[in-house]
Design an enzyme around this catalytic site. Structure first.
Site, PDB file in Angstrom:
ATOM      1  N   LYS A 117      -5.343  -6.974   4.234  1.00  0.00           N
ATOM      2  CA  LYS A 117      -6.127  -5.773   4.535  1.00  0.00           C
ATOM      3  C   LYS A 117      -7.332  -6.098   5.424  1.00  0.00           C
ATOM      4  CE  LYS A 117      -4.316  -2.636   1.219  1.00  0.00           C
ATOM      5  NZ  LYS A 117      -4.359  -1.777   0.081  1.00  0.00           N
ATOM      6  N   LYS A 198       5.580  -4.295   6.197  1.00  0.00           N
ATOM      7  CA  LYS A 198       5.708  -3.554   4.937  1.00  0.00           C
ATOM      8  C   LYS A 198       5.227  -2.120   5.133  1.00  0.00           C
ATOM      9  CE  LYS A 198       2.633  -3.004   1.350  1.00  0.00           C
ATOM     10  NZ  LYS A 198       2.907  -1.854   0.493  1.00  0.00           N
ATOM     11  N   LYS A 201       0.574   2.872   3.274  1.00  0.00           N
ATOM     12  CA  LYS A 201      -0.273   3.988   3.706  1.00  0.00           C
ATOM     13  C   LYS A 201      -1.357   3.485   4.644  1.00  0.00           C
ATOM     14  CE  LYS A 201       0.133   5.393  -0.801  1.00  0.00           C
ATOM     15  NZ  LYS A 201      -0.774   4.592  -1.600  1.00  0.00           N
TER      16      LYS A 201
HETATM   17  P1  ATP Z   1      -2.171   1.149   0.433  1.00  0.00           P
HETATM   18  O1  ATP Z   1      -1.808   0.850   1.858  1.00  0.00           O
HETATM   19  O2  ATP Z   1      -3.310   2.118   0.273  1.00  0.00           O
HETATM   20  O3  ATP Z   1      -2.322  -0.113  -0.400  1.00  0.00           O
HETATM   21  P2  ATP Z   1       0.584   1.412  -0.330  1.00  0.00           P
HETATM   22  O4  ATP Z   1       1.402   2.159   0.636  1.00  0.00           O
HETATM   23  O5  ATP Z   1       0.654  -0.081  -0.324  1.00  0.00           O
HETATM   24  O6  ATP Z   1      -0.917   1.932  -0.167  1.00  0.00           O
HETATM   25  P3  ATP Z   1       0.249   1.514  -3.182  1.00  0.00           P
HETATM   26  O7  ATP Z   1      -0.323   2.742  -3.793  1.00  0.00           O
HETATM   27  O8  ATP Z   1      -0.650   0.344  -2.961  1.00  0.00           O
HETATM   28  O9  ATP Z   1       0.941   1.927  -1.795  1.00  0.00           O
HETATM   29  O10 ATP Z   1       1.489   1.030  -4.027  1.00  0.00           O
HETATM   30  C1  ATP Z   1       2.139   1.842  -5.017  1.00  0.00           C
HETATM   31  C2  ATP Z   1       3.415   1.159  -5.468  1.00  0.00           C
HETATM   32  O11 ATP Z   1       4.363   1.183  -4.393  1.00  0.00           O
HETATM   33  C3  ATP Z   1       3.227  -0.301  -5.842  1.00  0.00           C
HETATM   34  O12 ATP Z   1       4.051  -0.577  -6.971  1.00  0.00           O
HETATM   35  C4  ATP Z   1       3.723  -1.067  -4.647  1.00  0.00           C
HETATM   36  O13 ATP Z   1       4.237  -2.339  -4.995  1.00  0.00           O
HETATM   37  C5  ATP Z   1       4.835  -0.145  -4.151  1.00  0.00           C
HETATM   38  N1  ATP Z   1       5.020  -0.284  -2.698  1.00  0.00           N
HETATM   39  C6  ATP Z   1       4.113   0.037  -1.753  1.00  0.00           C
HETATM   40  N2  ATP Z   1       4.623  -0.181  -0.528  1.00  0.00           N
HETATM   41  C7  ATP Z   1       5.886  -0.669  -0.711  1.00  0.00           C
HETATM   42  C8  ATP Z   1       6.942  -1.083   0.172  1.00  0.00           C
HETATM   43  N3  ATP Z   1       6.790  -1.031   1.495  1.00  0.00           N
HETATM   44  N4  ATP Z   1       8.105  -1.529  -0.366  1.00  0.00           N
HETATM   45  C9  ATP Z   1       8.266  -1.569  -1.708  1.00  0.00           C
HETATM   46  N5  ATP Z   1       7.314  -1.188  -2.612  1.00  0.00           N
HETATM   47  C10 ATP Z   1       6.142  -0.734  -2.113  1.00  0.00           C
HETATM   48 MG    MG Z   2      -0.811  -1.158  -1.494  1.00  0.00          MG
END
Ligand code: ATP
Ligand code: MG
Length: 334
Positions: A117, A198, A201
């Site tokens: 990040k 990956k 968001k």
């Molecule tokens: P941010 O970028 O704000 O961290 P994010 O998109 O990574 O958001 P999170 O809210 O951090 O989403 O993650 C929620 C759940 O979704 C967690 O269990 C995380 O492991 C899973 N997850 C997030 N992105 C992925 C991905 N690309 N593939 C598989 N699992 C994911």
């Molecule tokens: Mg995340």
């Protein structure tokens, strides 16, 4: 503590629209587990965590509501699983402090998610640095045994195990107060985003679950591919479109599409990335069509959604308060 029942906990950050990575990496197995798991399921919306990136109060409220609506629309049954706001259980912030006093800086400095990040330009706040400690507190406060997450969170679960051990060795070596959890990965632990990294968001590379019609087609059209010309054989390895298609297709369908890739043709007509993307967009539209309708109905019922959050929070808080009481006694605050 040995007699504790099995218990699941997992969370999602209200930092933007939930996306295919969240669904296939985490939410889909959360929804299956509410029926299959022989114990209580705790799912929460990580609003304390989101403060690291969301700096607009109204926007945060909207996104928390949206995350709750999304879970319910996708099939969370409030009679089978809890769905609550992280901040409705403020005990977790106290546990964060207790854990931080036994957690080495070195452990947190090794966190991949923090390093990623920062590399992406997020400001390195203490809050972001402490993310794994707050996450550990959520897991440990409810004494969860299993944490179903995507691959990106596995290191944080390992850190949680370490923090539980540090706490127990320091303050409760004979009768451990905190339970060590285990991670549980779904069958799609790492869903790629439209740029191949990956899907996240915070990386702006997502396909949101409820995107539909033309905007969905446009988004899917932006998935990065190589520049193989139309009609030439397409590579079946390392293709982001194919990786996303594999989430929606069964083995036979996937094999057929791989066949089109290898031939660069379908039914005697040229087949290129545009065609593969059109199949993908149709699949996404079809997969989330019903949930979209349920979501629209729920958006008009904020009181019903709020009631679910509050009822779940009451149960979650009851458990967390019990754990925190034992922690306070263990460390000598009581
Ligand atoms: P941010 O970028 O704000 O961290 P994010 O998109 O990574 O958001 P999170 O809210 O951090 O989403 O993650 C929620 C759940 O979704 C967690 O269990 C995380 O492991 C899973 N997850 C997030 N992105 C992925 C991905 N690309 N593939 C598989 N699992 C994911
Ligand atoms: Mg995340």
């Amino acid at each position: 503590m040995q007699d504790l029942p099995p218990r699941i906990l997992s969370g999602v950050q209200p930092t933007g629209e939930l996306h295919l990575g969240n669904y296939f990496g985490a939410i889909r197995q959360h929804l299956a587990l509410q029926h299959e798991f022989p114990g209580e399921c705790f799912f929460f919306i990580a609003d304390y965590h989101a403060l690291n990136t969301v700096r607009d109060a109204a926007q945060l409220r909207t996104m928390v509501f949206d995350a709750a609506v999304t879970y319910l629309a996708l099939g969370l049954d409030p009679d089978k699983a809890l769905l609550f706001r992280q901040s409705d259980v403020p005990e977790v912030t106290e546990l964060t402090w207790l854990l931080s006093t036994v957690t080495g800086m070195g452990l947190l400095e090794r966190a991949h998610s923090y390093k990623d990040k920062i590399a992406k330009g997020l400001k390195p706040s203490v809050g972001l640095f402490m993310y794994p400690v707050l996450m550990a507190s959520d897991i440990l406060a409810y004494r969860a045994s299993v944490v179903p997450v995507g691959k990106d969170q596995v290191q944080h679960i390992e850190m949680t195990q370490d923090m539980a051990t540090y706490f127990n060795e320091t303050w409760s070596p004979k009768a451990p107060v905190l339970r060590r959890p285990e991670a549980r990965l779904s069958s799609a632990p790492l869903v790629p985003g439209i740029d191949g990294r990956k899907m996240s968001k915070s990386y702006g590379n997502t396909i949101p679950l409820f995107l539909t019609g033309k905007p969905l087609r446009k988004r899917v059209g932006q998935i990065v591919t190589d520049s193989t010309p139309l009609g030439q054989p397409l590579p079946t390895e390392q293709c982001n479109v194919l990786a996303l298609l594999s989430l929606f297709c069964d083995q036979a369908e996937l094999e057929a599409i791989r066949g089109y890739y290898r031939a660069g043709a379908r039914d005697g007509q040229p087949f290129g990335y545009g065609h593969a993307k059109a199949i993908l967009a149709d699949r996404i539209d079809a997969a989330f069509g019903e949930a979209t309708l349920r979501r629209q109905a729920l958006l008009a019922e904020p009181d019903r959604v709020e009631a679910v959050l509050q009822r779940s929070a009451a149960r979650a808080r009851e458990l967390a308060a019990k754990t925190l009481h034992e922690c306070r006694v263990a460390v000598g605050l009581r």
